[in-house]
Motif scaffolding. Sequence first.
Motif, mmCIF file in Angstrom:
data_model
loop_
_atom_site.group_PDB
_atom_site.id
_atom_site.type_symbol
_atom_site.label_atom_id
_atom_site.label_comp_id
_atom_site.label_asym_id
_atom_site.label_seq_id
_atom_site.Cartn_x
_atom_site.Cartn_y
_atom_site.Cartn_z
ATOM 1 N N TYR A 167 27.077 99.903 82.160
ATOM 2 C CA TYR A 167 26.557 101.270 82.177
ATOM 3 C C TYR A 167 27.225 102.105 81.084
ATOM 4 C CZ TYR A 167 25.848 106.075 83.730
ATOM 5 O OH TYR A 167 25.545 107.412 83.771
ATOM 6 N N VAL A 168 28.556 101.997 80.974
ATOM 7 C CA VAL A 168 29.288 102.737 79.944
ATOM 8 C C VAL A 168 28.811 102.324 78.552
ATOM 9 C CG1 VAL A 168 31.568 103.102 78.899
ATOM 10 C CG2 VAL A 168 31.334 103.105 81.383
ATOM 11 N N TYR A 170 25.882 101.296 77.553
ATOM 12 C CA TYR A 170 24.546 101.785 77.201
ATOM 13 C C TYR A 170 24.380 103.293 77.381
ATOM 14 C CZ TYR A 170 22.712 97.058 76.686
ATOM 15 O OH TYR A 170 22.470 95.772 76.245
ATOM 16 N N ARG A 171 25.302 103.933 78.064
ATOM 17 C CA ARG A 171 25.134 105.356 78.369
ATOM 18 C C ARG A 171 25.259 106.212 77.111
ATOM 19 N NH1 ARG A 171 27.995 110.047 79.770
ATOM 20 N NH2 ARG A 171 27.029 111.255 81.463
ATOM 21 N N ARG A 172 24.278 107.058 76.867
ATOM 22 C CA ARG A 172 24.323 107.994 75.751
ATOM 23 C C ARG A 172 25.065 109.245 76.210
ATOM 24 N NH1 ARG A 172 19.702 106.419 72.084
ATOM 25 N NH2 ARG A 172 20.005 108.418 71.041
ATOM 26 N N SER A 173 25.975 109.710 75.362
ATOM 27 C CA SER A 173 26.835 110.827 75.772
ATOM 28 C C SER A 173 27.328 111.572 74.543
ATOM 29 C CB SER A 173 28.014 110.296 76.590
ATOM 30 O OG SER A 173 28.821 111.349 77.062
ATOM 31 N N SER A 179 25.813 106.172 72.009
ATOM 32 C CA SER A 179 26.245 105.138 72.957
ATOM 33 C C SER A 179 26.862 103.986 72.175
ATOM 34 C CB SER A 179 25.066 104.613 73.781
ATOM 35 O OG SER A 179 24.230 103.790 72.995
ATOM 36 N N SER A 247 37.259 103.257 83.345
ATOM 37 C CA SER A 247 36.119 103.094 82.440
ATOM 38 C C SER A 247 36.440 102.141 81.299
ATOM 39 C CB SER A 247 35.690 104.453 81.881
ATOM 40 O OG SER A 247 36.734 105.063 81.135
#
Length: 271
Positions: A167-168, A170-173, A179, A247
């Motif tokens: 998840y981390v 692929y997560r856009r932030s 990402s 994380s």
Amino acid sequence: MIQRFIRTLVGAAVVAAFAGSAAAQDSKVADELAKYREALADGNPADLLEVKGAALWAEKRGPKNASLEQCDFGLGPGKLDGAYAQLPRYFKDTGKVMDVESRLVHCMVTLQGFKQEDVTKQWFSKPGTESDIEALVTFIGAKSNGMPINVPATHPEEKKMYQIGEYVFYRRSGPQDFSCAICHGQDGKRIRLQELGNLTTKEGAGTAMKTWPSYRVSQGAVWTMERRLIDCMRQARFPEPKYLSDSIIALQVYLQKNATGTVMETPGIKR
């Protein structure tokens, strides 16, 4: 109609010519980078830090005046051969999935009596000041040199951390809506002259993971995997995670599972 067709053919020929030139240039750059890395590998400064780590491992230190020789990285107290290549993993005594650095800090606290805030104050080196943690991780990592990465993530807690790590990844932030996958989720990507491996594949993840910890020539210091990942997030303008955060450990589970089967070549040497 005929003139338009001719213009199309000419345009296609020009594009093909440029593509061929770009491909040839890419090949030349890759060859030169390979020569550069080969030259650097002859006399890795990380070898000196590995020696320091070996001495720290056996030295009696801390309030309890104890060494780290009974530290268990998953294969039994004091057994280091191949241990790094099987991390992160679940530890029953803490009820947590831990990587090499969180487990090392745990042992420094429980076996030697240090306070966690004291031993992590200098978790990475600065100009003129080396880090004991980096030295110890270099020593521990070298004990897996030539051994295959083996992080199947079969324990329920390991599976959970793998999913969090994915998840981390692929997560856009962040302010740039970025990402990890934007740079490292496809083949053939590059930033400036640096090739960006596809970390979703065994080959790409293996190339990335098998040589850490590594001596970074541009920094004049050995970097651990935690430092590398935290710095990647900083460069992507993410909120910077804390050292030993779940994380970062979860992201390592994801990458190490993807890299499982790749043979360790550590300590490595990087640009």
